[in-house]
Design a protein around this motif. Sequence first.
Motif, PDB file in Angstrom:
ATOM      1  N   MET A  67       5.756  60.515  47.652  1.00 48.57           N
ATOM      2  CA  MET A  67       6.587  60.624  48.833  1.00 48.57           C
ATOM      3  C   MET A  67       5.701  61.011  50.020  1.00 48.57           C
ATOM      4  SD  MET A  67       9.750  63.245  49.800  1.00 48.57           S
ATOM      5  CE  MET A  67      10.052  63.535  48.112  1.00 48.57           C
ATOM      6  N   LYS A  68       6.000  60.417  51.174  1.00 45.11           N
ATOM      7  CA  LYS A  68       5.286  60.710  52.413  1.00 45.11           C
ATOM      8  C   LYS A  68       6.323  61.123  53.461  1.00 45.11           C
ATOM      9  CE  LYS A  68       1.760  58.793  55.424  1.00 45.11           C
ATOM     10  NZ  LYS A  68       1.016  57.589  55.792  1.00 45.11           N
ATOM     11  N   VAL A  69       6.114  62.291  54.089  1.00 48.74           N
ATOM     12  CA  VAL A  69       7.093  62.876  55.001  1.00 48.74           C
ATOM     13  C   VAL A  69       6.492  63.014  56.402  1.00 48.74           C
ATOM     14  CG1 VAL A  69       8.515  64.918  55.458  1.00 48.74           C
ATOM     15  CG2 VAL A  69       8.159  64.147  53.099  1.00 48.74           C
ATOM     16  N   ALA A  70       7.264  62.641  57.403  1.00 49.09           N
ATOM     17  CA  ALA A  70       6.913  62.886  58.806  1.00 49.09           C
ATOM     18  C   ALA A  70       7.668  64.137  59.244  1.00 49.09           C
ATOM     19  CB  ALA A  70       7.311  61.694  59.671  1.00 49.09           C
ATOM     20  N   ILE A  71       6.998  65.054  59.919  1.00 50.73           N
ATOM     21  CA  ILE A  71       7.635  66.298  60.342  1.00 50.73           C
ATOM     22  C   ILE A  71       7.299  66.579  61.803  1.00 50.73           C
ATOM     23  CG2 ILE A  71       5.721  67.698  59.437  1.00 50.73           C
ATOM     24  CD1 ILE A  71       7.865  69.890  58.783  1.00 50.73           C
ATOM     25  N   ALA A  72       8.275  67.104  62.525  1.00 51.19           N
ATOM     26  CA  ALA A  72       8.061  67.469  63.924  1.00 51.19           C
ATOM     27  C   ALA A  72       9.059  68.535  64.338  1.00 51.19           C
ATOM     28  CB  ALA A  72       8.198  66.251  64.838  1.00 51.19           C
ATOM     29  N   SER A  73       8.730  69.192  65.441  1.00 53.92           N
ATOM     30  CA  SER A  73       9.653  70.150  66.048  1.00 53.92           C
ATOM     31  C   SER A  73       9.434  70.125  67.553  1.00 53.92           C
ATOM     32  CB  SER A  73       9.403  71.564  65.522  1.00 53.92           C
ATOM     33  OG  SER A  73       8.190  72.089  66.040  1.00 53.92           O
ATOM     34  N   ASP A  74      10.396  70.663  68.263  1.00 53.89           N
ATOM     35  CA  ASP A  74      10.162  70.950  69.667  1.00 53.89           C
ATOM     36  C   ASP A  74       9.704  72.410  69.748  1.00 53.89           C
ATOM     37  OD1 ASP A  74      12.462  72.530  69.448  1.00 53.89           O
ATOM     38  OD2 ASP A  74      13.627  71.388  70.903  1.00 53.89           O
TER      39      ASP A  74
ATOM     40  N   LEU B 287       4.342  71.908  47.021  1.00 52.98           N
ATOM     41  CA  LEU B 287       4.918  70.833  46.204  1.00 52.98           C
ATOM     42  C   LEU B 287       3.989  69.622  46.106  1.00 52.98           C
ATOM     43  CD1 LEU B 287       8.606  70.916  47.533  1.00 52.98           C
ATOM     44  CD2 LEU B 287       7.775  71.771  45.322  1.00 52.98           C
ATOM     45  N   GLN B 288       2.865  69.706  46.771  1.00 54.01           N
ATOM     46  CA  GLN B 288       1.886  68.617  46.811  1.00 54.01           C
ATOM     47  C   GLN B 288       2.515  67.328  47.330  1.00 54.01           C
ATOM     48  OE1 GLN B 288       0.154  68.636  42.849  1.00 54.01           O
ATOM     49  NE2 GLN B 288      -1.197  70.323  43.402  1.00 54.01           N
ATOM     50  N   ILE B 289       3.275  67.461  48.406  1.00 53.55           N
ATOM     51  CA  ILE B 289       3.908  66.326  49.064  1.00 53.55           C
ATOM     52  C   ILE B 289       3.076  65.972  50.290  1.00 53.55           C
ATOM     53  CG2 ILE B 289       5.931  65.591  50.398  1.00 53.55           C
ATOM     54  CD1 ILE B 289       7.628  67.307  48.476  1.00 53.55           C
ATOM     55  N   SER B 290       2.753  64.709  50.424  1.00 49.72           N
ATOM     56  CA  SER B 290       1.979  64.219  51.549  1.00 49.72           C
ATOM     57  C   SER B 290       2.846  64.220  52.807  1.00 49.72           C
ATOM     58  CB  SER B 290       1.496  62.797  51.236  1.00 49.72           C
ATOM     59  OG  SER B 290       0.875  62.233  52.355  1.00 49.72           O
ATOM     60  N   TYR B 291       2.292  64.696  53.922  1.00 50.84           N
ATOM     61  CA  TYR B 291       3.049  64.715  55.177  1.00 50.84           C
ATOM     62  C   TYR B 291       2.107  64.553  56.363  1.00 50.84           C
ATOM     63  CZ  TYR B 291       1.537  69.592  55.620  1.00 50.84           C
ATOM     64  OH  TYR B 291       0.786  70.730  55.713  1.00 50.84           O
TER      65      TYR B 291
ATOM     66  N   GLU C  68      11.762  56.676  63.960  1.00 53.07           N
ATOM     67  CA  GLU C  68      11.263  55.303  63.938  1.00 53.07           C
ATOM     68  C   GLU C  68      10.281  55.082  62.794  1.00 53.07           C
ATOM     69  OE1 GLU C  68       9.815  54.935  67.943  1.00 53.07           O
ATOM     70  OE2 GLU C  68      11.817  54.463  68.726  1.00 53.07           O
ATOM     71  N   LYS C  69       9.450  56.064  62.515  1.00 48.62           N
ATOM     72  CA  LYS C  69       8.485  55.936  61.419  1.00 48.62           C
ATOM     73  C   LYS C  69       9.184  55.915  60.059  1.00 48.62           C
ATOM     74  CE  LYS C  69       4.466  57.560  63.890  1.00 48.62           C
ATOM     75  NZ  LYS C  69       3.758  56.298  63.811  1.00 48.62           N
ATOM     76  N   VAL C  70      10.251  56.698  59.926  1.00 50.74           N
ATOM     77  CA  VAL C  70      11.018  56.675  58.677  1.00 50.74           C
ATOM     78  C   VAL C  70      11.783  55.356  58.566  1.00 50.74           C
ATOM     79  CG1 VAL C  70      12.901  57.763  57.380  1.00 50.74           C
ATOM     80  CG2 VAL C  70      11.176  59.191  58.516  1.00 50.74           C
ATOM     81  N   ALA C  71      12.410  54.926  59.641  1.00 50.82           N
ATOM     82  CA  ALA C  71      13.185  53.679  59.624  1.00 50.82           C
ATOM     83  C   ALA C  71      12.302  52.469  59.317  1.00 50.82           C
ATOM     84  CB  ALA C  71      13.906  53.491  60.952  1.00 50.82           C
ATOM     85  N   SER C  72      11.059  52.490  59.767  1.00 46.30           N
ATOM     86  CA  SER C  72      10.146  51.361  59.546  1.00 46.30           C
ATOM     87  C   SER C  72       9.597  51.334  58.126  1.00 46.30           C
ATOM     88  CB  SER C  72       8.979  51.420  60.536  1.00 46.30           C
ATOM     89  OG  SER C  72       8.063  52.455  60.168  1.00 46.30           O
ATOM     90  N   GLY C  73       9.746  52.444  57.401  1.00 47.20           N
ATOM     91  CA  GLY C  73       9.216  52.524  56.046  1.00 47.20           C
ATOM     92  C   GLY C  73       7.811  53.094  55.979  1.00 47.20           C
ATOM     93  N   GLU C  74       7.240  53.416  57.122  1.00 50.56           N
ATOM     94  CA  GLU C  74       5.906  54.019  57.132  1.00 50.56           C
ATOM     95  C   GLU C  74       5.918  55.380  56.429  1.00 50.56           C
ATOM     96  OE1 GLU C  74       2.542  55.429  60.384  1.00 50.56           O
ATOM     97  OE2 GLU C  74       4.130  54.072  61.030  1.00 50.56           O
ATOM     98  N   PHE C  75       7.055  56.088  56.569  1.00 46.66           N
ATOM     99  CA  PHE C  75       7.264  57.363  55.885  1.00 46.66           C
ATOM    100  C   PHE C  75       8.562  57.264  55.099  1.00 46.66           C
ATOM    101  CE2 PHE C  75       4.319  58.405  59.153  1.00 46.66           C
ATOM    102  CZ  PHE C  75       3.560  59.451  58.661  1.00 46.66           C
ATOM    103  N   ASP C  76       8.620  57.954  53.956  1.00 48.95           N
ATOM    104  CA  ASP C  76       9.814  57.928  53.114  1.00 48.95           C
ATOM    105  C   ASP C  76      10.932  58.794  53.679  1.00 48.95           C
ATOM    106  OD1 ASP C  76       8.601  56.337  50.957  1.00 48.95           O
ATOM    107  OD2 ASP C  76       7.315  58.117  50.747  1.00 48.95           O
ATOM    108  N   ARG C  77      10.558  59.939  54.229  1.00 49.97           N
ATOM    109  CA  ARG C  77      11.529  60.880  54.779  1.00 49.97           C
ATOM    110  C   ARG C  77      10.943  61.587  55.985  1.00 49.97           C
ATOM    111  NH1 ARG C  77      13.848  64.162  49.590  1.00 49.97           N
ATOM    112  NH2 ARG C  77      13.868  62.434  48.126  1.00 49.97           N
TER     113      ARG C  77
END
Length: 145
Positions: free
Chosen positions: A1-8, A25-29, A51-60
């Motif tokens: 699994m590859k996760v994109a994360i952000a905050s303001d 958890l050894q999850i790639s992000y 957009e990155k999740v919707a494109s499939g570049e990231f899983d979640r």
Amino acid sequence: MKVAIASDHGGIHIRKEIMSVMDELQISYEDFGCECDTSVDYPDYALPVAEKVASGEFDRGILVCGTGIGMSIAANKVKGIRCALVHDMFTAKVTREHNDSNILAMGERVIGPGLAREIARIWLVTEFEGGRHENRVNKITDYEA
């Protein structure tokens, strides 16, 4: 699994807590920021992650702002995104099992770091049940088409 994360600016501390959970958890992000103390606009962080999740570049994806509301509203504007605003462990689990949510939103001003870590952990390890829920999720996907 590859996760994109952000905050303001309102979610920096919780974002860092969640990244440590993903390390455990050894999850790639990939971290998309922000790293500032001054006010920034949450759509500038929510929309690229969605957009990155919707494109499939990231899983979640995971988004954090002061309340989680702005991030979830912005992310859900992107076709293919099912962003769930979660402030408790039960809904963290159910939104994955029943709704196949692909982005988690949380509010740093609403929950503390310990609860945020548990919510993230549950959301990250819980799988979609499919079955009767798949038909419901497919109706949303069909509507978007």
